[in-house]
Design an enzyme around this catalytic site. Structure first.
Site, mmCIF file in Angstrom:
data_model
loop_
_atom_site.group_PDB
_atom_site.id
_atom_site.type_symbol
_atom_site.label_atom_id
_atom_site.label_comp_id
_atom_site.label_asym_id
_atom_site.label_seq_id
_atom_site.Cartn_x
_atom_site.Cartn_y
_atom_site.Cartn_z
ATOM 1 N N ASP A 38 3.584 -0.854 -1.936
ATOM 2 C CA ASP A 38 3.296 -1.470 -0.643
ATOM 3 C C ASP A 38 4.565 -2.164 -0.181
ATOM 4 O O ASP A 38 5.053 -3.089 -0.841
ATOM 5 C CB ASP A 38 2.162 -2.493 -0.775
ATOM 6 C CG ASP A 38 0.815 -1.844 -1.015
ATOM 7 O OD1 ASP A 38 0.639 -0.677 -0.625
ATOM 8 O OD2 ASP A 38 -0.069 -2.501 -1.595
ATOM 9 N N ASP A 85 -9.426 2.729 4.894
ATOM 10 C CA ASP A 85 -9.651 1.387 4.360
ATOM 11 C C ASP A 85 -11.073 0.993 4.731
ATOM 12 O O ASP A 85 -11.388 0.846 5.921
ATOM 13 C CB ASP A 85 -8.654 0.379 4.953
ATOM 14 C CG ASP A 85 -7.218 0.699 4.580
ATOM 15 O OD1 ASP A 85 -7.008 1.316 3.520
ATOM 16 O OD2 ASP A 85 -6.309 0.326 5.350
#
Length: 255
Positions: free
Chosen positions: A11, A130
């Site tokens: 990330d 998500d």
């Protein structure tokens, strides 16, 4: 059963590898190039690079960082974050990525999935989902790094992206992300039971048993791992060996 792939996730925030809990409270982990190189040497099957704030900040993916990472590894690199157009996809692939991952842009304009599949091939198109549990037991899809609830049902959206030509789904449970309490098996099972394309499990791994559970009970085809690897609590080979011992085929011959 497909051979399970082990995929460390980087990330990226402002050019650095970070990790948070439930998509917030980010901590700096280190330099993406050095970390990518170490995962390649450690036996990872692929790498995922997610520029986590590119979409919410309305900017492009950090292509220069993608290029530096791609030059240092021999395994496939998937890149997501800030990818909104075919031109964005082309730039990322030219920088050395093998696949791209779209999330917010696909939700805003689903046709992008079909266009990308036609232009570059379905095998290069990952749609990241998500998802967060609703009070009624279903799962809503969020965009902009988990900041905005679209109101879309996660399973219905997974079916739609498959129909549009996506080659894989990267499924993250926002409820379990970074908690290390285990994957959301109900979410995984609902999506893998609905689609035929591979589903990458993300969000919640805390111990080796969680990986076996999400494959055997959740139907996952690949495992995205961040915290456990970043902090050195487990290695790629720890996971591969444990899966192998539990009768789960793993990609590669480094066991």
């Amino acid at each position: 059963m497909r051979e399970v792939r082990i995929i460390p996730c980087l990330d990226i925030n402002e050019g650095r590898v970070t990790k948070g809990v439930n998509f917030v409270n980010l901590k700096d982990i280190g330099d993406p190039v050095e970390i990518a190189r170490s995962y390649d040497a450690a036996g990872a099957d692929e790498l995922v690079f997610l520029d986590i704030n590119a979409s919410s900040q309305g900017r492009d993916t950090l292509v220069d960082v993608v290029k530096k990472v791609a030059e240092q590894i021999s395994i496939p690199l998937s890149v997501g974050g800030g990818i909104r157009t075919l031109s964005d996809i082309s730039r990322v692939l030219e920088a050395g990525a093998e696949k791209i991952s779209v999330n917010s842009a696909a939700l805003k304009r689903p046709e992008l999935i079909a266009e990308a599949a036609r232009e570059f091939g379905s095998h290069r198109v990952i749609v990241a989902i998500d998802a967060k549990r609703r009070s009624d037991g279903g799962f809503d899809v969020y965009l902009n790094g988990g900041r905005v609830n679209t109101g879309r049902d996660a399973v219905k959206w997974a079916l739609e992206v498959e129909k549009l030509g996506a080659g894989e789904v990267l499924l993250t449970s926002m409820d379990t992300d970074g908690t290390r309490d285990g994957y959301d098996i109900e979410l995984m099972k609902a999506v893998t039971g609905a689609v035929k394309i591979p589903v990458i499990a993300s969000g919640g791994a805390g111990k080796l048993e969680h990986f076996v559970e999400v494959i055997q009970k959740g139907g996952a085809d690949a495992l995205l791992v961040a915290s456990l690897f970043h902090y050195g609590e487990l290695t790629v080979m720890d996971v591969k060996n444990f899966l192998h011992e539990n009768g789960i085929p793993v990609k590669g011959d480094k066991l």
